[in-house]
Motif scaffolding. Structure first.
Motif, PDB file in Angstrom:
ATOM      1  N   LEU A   1      44.964  42.393  37.022  1.00 30.93           N
ATOM      2  CA  LEU A   1      44.123  41.858  38.092  1.00 30.93           C
ATOM      3  C   LEU A   1      44.615  40.478  38.514  1.00 30.93           C
ATOM      4  O   LEU A   1      44.659  40.162  39.699  1.00 30.93           O
ATOM      5  CB  LEU A   1      42.674  41.779  37.612  1.00 30.93           C
ATOM      6  CG  LEU A   1      41.639  41.201  38.577  1.00 30.93           C
ATOM      7  CD1 LEU A   1      41.501  42.072  39.826  1.00 30.93           C
ATOM      8  CD2 LEU A   1      40.290  41.050  37.881  1.00 30.93           C
ATOM      9  N   PHE A   2      44.991  39.656  37.530  1.00 35.17           N
ATOM     10  CA  PHE A   2      45.506  38.305  37.787  1.00 35.17           C
ATOM     11  C   PHE A   2      47.027  38.306  37.628  1.00 35.17           C
ATOM     12  O   PHE A   2      47.577  37.544  36.836  1.00 35.17           O
ATOM     13  CB  PHE A   2      44.875  37.301  36.829  1.00 35.17           C
ATOM     14  CG  PHE A   2      43.401  37.122  36.994  1.00 35.17           C
ATOM     15  CD1 PHE A   2      42.883  36.311  37.989  1.00 35.17           C
ATOM     16  CD2 PHE A   2      42.517  37.770  36.150  1.00 35.17           C
ATOM     17  CE1 PHE A   2      41.515  36.143  38.140  1.00 35.17           C
ATOM     18  CE2 PHE A   2      41.142  37.612  36.285  1.00 35.17           C
ATOM     19  CZ  PHE A   2      40.639  36.796  37.295  1.00 35.17           C
ATOM     20  N   SER A   3      47.693  39.167  38.352  1.00 37.17           N
ATOM     21  CA  SER A   3      49.150  39.268  38.231  1.00 37.17           C
ATOM     22  C   SER A   3      49.788  37.933  38.613  1.00 37.17           C
ATOM     23  O   SER A   3      49.385  37.273  39.568  1.00 37.17           O
ATOM     24  CB  SER A   3      49.669  40.374  39.154  1.00 37.17           C
ATOM     25  OG  SER A   3      51.058  40.508  39.051  1.00 37.17           O
ATOM     26  N   GLY A   4      50.777  37.542  37.840  1.00 36.59           N
ATOM     27  CA  GLY A   4      51.452  36.275  38.106  1.00 36.59           C
ATOM     28  C   GLY A   4      50.986  35.153  37.196  1.00 36.59           C
ATOM     29  O   GLY A   4      51.672  34.135  37.064  1.00 36.59           O
ATOM     30  N   GLN A   5      49.812  35.316  36.564  1.00 37.21           N
ATOM     31  CA  GLN A   5      49.322  34.314  35.626  1.00 37.21           C
ATOM     32  C   GLN A   5      49.893  34.589  34.235  1.00 37.21           C
ATOM     33  O   GLN A   5      50.080  35.733  33.849  1.00 37.21           O
ATOM     34  CB  GLN A   5      47.793  34.340  35.560  1.00 37.21           C
ATOM     35  CG  GLN A   5      47.105  34.058  36.878  1.00 37.21           C
ATOM     36  CD  GLN A   5      47.257  32.605  37.310  1.00 37.21           C
ATOM     37  OE1 GLN A   5      47.601  31.736  36.508  1.00 37.21           O
ATOM     38  NE2 GLN A   5      47.023  32.346  38.583  1.00 37.21           N
TER      39      GLN A   5
ATOM     40  N   THR B   1      38.407  42.330  48.697  1.00 42.06           N
ATOM     41  CA  THR B   1      37.785  42.908  47.508  1.00 42.06           C
ATOM     42  C   THR B   1      38.505  42.440  46.248  1.00 42.06           C
ATOM     43  O   THR B   1      37.871  42.109  45.233  1.00 42.06           O
ATOM     44  CB  THR B   1      37.807  44.436  47.585  1.00 42.06           C
ATOM     45  OG1 THR B   1      37.177  44.865  48.797  1.00 42.06           O
ATOM     46  CG2 THR B   1      37.098  45.064  46.394  1.00 42.06           C
ATOM     47  N   LEU B   2      39.831  42.419  46.277  1.00 48.16           N
ATOM     48  CA  LEU B   2      40.629  41.944  45.144  1.00 48.16           C
ATOM     49  C   LEU B   2      40.268  40.504  44.799  1.00 48.16           C
ATOM     50  O   LEU B   2      40.041  40.168  43.626  1.00 48.16           O
ATOM     51  CB  LEU B   2      42.114  42.062  45.495  1.00 48.16           C
ATOM     52  CG  LEU B   2      43.129  41.474  44.524  1.00 48.16           C
ATOM     53  CD1 LEU B   2      43.081  42.195  43.195  1.00 48.16           C
ATOM     54  CD2 LEU B   2      44.532  41.550  45.124  1.00 48.16           C
ATOM     55  N   ASN B   3      40.192  39.650  45.806  1.00 46.07           N
ATOM     56  CA  ASN B   3      39.868  38.244  45.561  1.00 46.07           C
ATOM     57  C   ASN B   3      38.444  38.088  45.036  1.00 46.07           C
ATOM     58  O   ASN B   3      38.180  37.256  44.158  1.00 46.07           O
ATOM     59  CB  ASN B   3      40.059  37.428  46.840  1.00 46.07           C
ATOM     60  CG  ASN B   3      41.523  37.300  47.237  1.00 46.07           C
ATOM     61  OD1 ASN B   3      42.405  37.397  46.383  1.00 46.07           O
ATOM     62  ND2 ASN B   3      41.782  37.103  48.514  1.00 46.07           N
ATOM     63  N   ALA B   4      37.518  38.880  45.566  1.00 46.98           N
ATOM     64  CA  ALA B   4      36.137  38.822  45.083  1.00 46.98           C
ATOM     65  C   ALA B   4      36.055  39.258  43.627  1.00 46.98           C
ATOM     66  O   ALA B   4      35.314  38.666  42.821  1.00 46.98           O
ATOM     67  CB  ALA B   4      35.247  39.693  45.958  1.00 46.98           C
ATOM     68  N   ALA B   5      36.795  40.296  43.261  1.00 50.48           N
ATOM     69  CA  ALA B   5      36.795  40.765  41.868  1.00 50.48           C
ATOM     70  C   ALA B   5      37.362  39.700  40.939  1.00 50.48           C
ATOM     71  O   ALA B   5      36.862  39.501  39.822  1.00 50.48           O
ATOM     72  CB  ALA B   5      37.596  42.058  41.757  1.00 50.48           C
TER      73      ALA B   5
END
Length: 410
Positions: free
Chosen positions: A63-67, A382-386
């Motif tokens: 969900l937090f790809s790149g972190q 939706t991705l950002n809200a999640a």
């Protein structure tokens, strides 16, 4: 009794309350625990990273790809830590500890969770998901770049070089998927090395097909055996085929389509031909007409007129949009998976698919409540809200008995 200035401990372990915010509705802890136990991954001793937490961590990192690993762990817990004190405080694990925990977990729990959760989500009222009572689905494949480690390079392989080009810097994992066109929900998937063509992966997906589905495929998905296997599921087929395939005219219909048959290749293959209906049409391109040929199991023109099927076929491109959502929007531009070893790559791929399915399930729920086509709801929003919901999940613990698991939509 706490001393003045102290906050009384709420009891329990913080790790027992880790969840995925709004996505916990799709992945409730009791289901995750059941899958973990069924795969034999339940711990014999207390760990900083119990198996359920590792499952949620894998989903969170997709969900937090790149972190980085440690930042993902902080994002999972910061909302809970902000408002509560715990009997057993939970320190953020090191990157090495998280890596070891992922290896202990392996890919199997993520694959089983995918099989349990990921189904077509459209209801009969879902706009854009149906054609005359058929559920529209599509099949296709894609590749993901993976880190250039010895283990990944040996197992997955690299794409061949073109004229004057060197081989790709990254090994690649191949993924084949079945997608519900109207909702973009991925409901079957298989992975393999780059040397395994998607046509070899697709047979493993066919048990998810059923009568009442209409499966669309591009001309790269070919083969008499694959056609026979897919049609044997009871689903109907609408496939684009290459123009060099011989399709004799057995009977012409008033709508311009005609009855034909396809045969197995090879002199020794004596399987009976398969009866198909052929639809040919032209699309105006840049200065030229492009001829499309479709074959279908729906041989009655009254049941599915040729003009309608030709117009319908463009829905197949919804699977391309779905793969773009996963690879570009969810994963980020120029995505390279982070796993250094093949089992981790497979685990990570299923993590991406699970998170995407959960997001699409949330979007379908919101669209249904508003009476909208799911395509009218932004995937990126939706991705950002999640993502925001995960970091603010303190009041939404999956073990609370008041509101329960979150079910509202962004």
């Amino acid at each position: 009794m706490p001393r003045p200035g102290q906050v009384k401990s709420s009891g329990g372990r913080l790790s027992d309350r880790i969840a995925l915010g709004v996505l916990t509705r799709v992945f409730p802890p009791e289901l995750v625990d059941e899958v973990v136990a069924g795969c034999g991954r339940t711990e014999q001793r207390s760990r900083l990273l119990p198996a359920r937490v590792v499952v949620y961590f894998v989903l969170a990192m997709c969900l937090f790809s790149g972190q980085g690993y440690e930042e993902v762990a902080r994002l999972l817990t910061q909302g809970l830590e902000r408002v509560r004190r715990w009997d057993k405080p939970w320190r953020v694990p090191t990157t090495a500890a998280i890596g070891r925990a992922r290896r202990r977990l392996g890919p199997e729990p993520l694959k089983v969770l995918f099989d349990r959760v990921c189904r077509p989500v459209a209801t009969p009222e879902t706009t854009g998901a149906w054609y005359r009572g058929w559920r529209l689905v599509a099949v296709d494949g894609t590749v993901f770049d993976v880190p250039d480690t010895d283990a990944n390079g040996v197992f997955f392989g690299r794409p061949g070089s073109g004229r004057g080009q060197q081989r790709s810097a990254y090994p690649q994992v191949r993924v084949a998927a079945l997608v519900e066109c109207g909702t973009h929900a991925v409901f079957a998937a298989a992975t393999g090395p780059l040397s395994v063509h998607e046509q070899q992966l697709i047979p493993g997906l066919l048990d998810r097909l059923e009568p009442g589905m209409l499966l669309m495929a591009d001309r790269g998905i070919t083969g008499f055996g694959l056609w026979q296997a897919a049609s044997a599921t009871g689903a109907d087929l609408l496939w684009h085929v290459r123009k060099n395939i011989v399709l004799p005219v057995l009977e012409s219909f008033d709508d311009g389509s005609y009855l034909s048959e396809i045969v197995a290749s090879g002199d020794r293959d004596r399987r009976a031909p398969a009866r198909v209906r052929v639809i040919e049409y032209r699309l105006e391109g840049r200065g030229e007409d492009i001829v499309y040929r479709l074959i279908t199991t729906m041989c009655d023109p009254g049941q599915a007129p040729a003009a309608e099927l030709a117009a319908l076929y463009h829905q197949r491109w919804e699977i391309e949009n779905t793969l773009d959502e996963i690879k570009t929007h969810q994963g980020g531009r120029q995505l390279v998976l982070r796993s250094q070893y093949p089992d981790g790559v497979e685990q990570e791929v299923y993590g991406f698919l699970l998170v995407h399915h959960a997001l699409r399930d949330v979007m379908h729920h919101a669209a249904s409540e508003a009476g909208l086509d799911p395509d009218r709801i932004s995937f990126t929003r939706t991705l950002n809200a999640a993502r925001r919901h995960v970091t603010g999940q303190a009041a939404l613990s999956p073990l609370t008995t008041d509101p329960g698991t979150p079910s509202h939509s962004p």
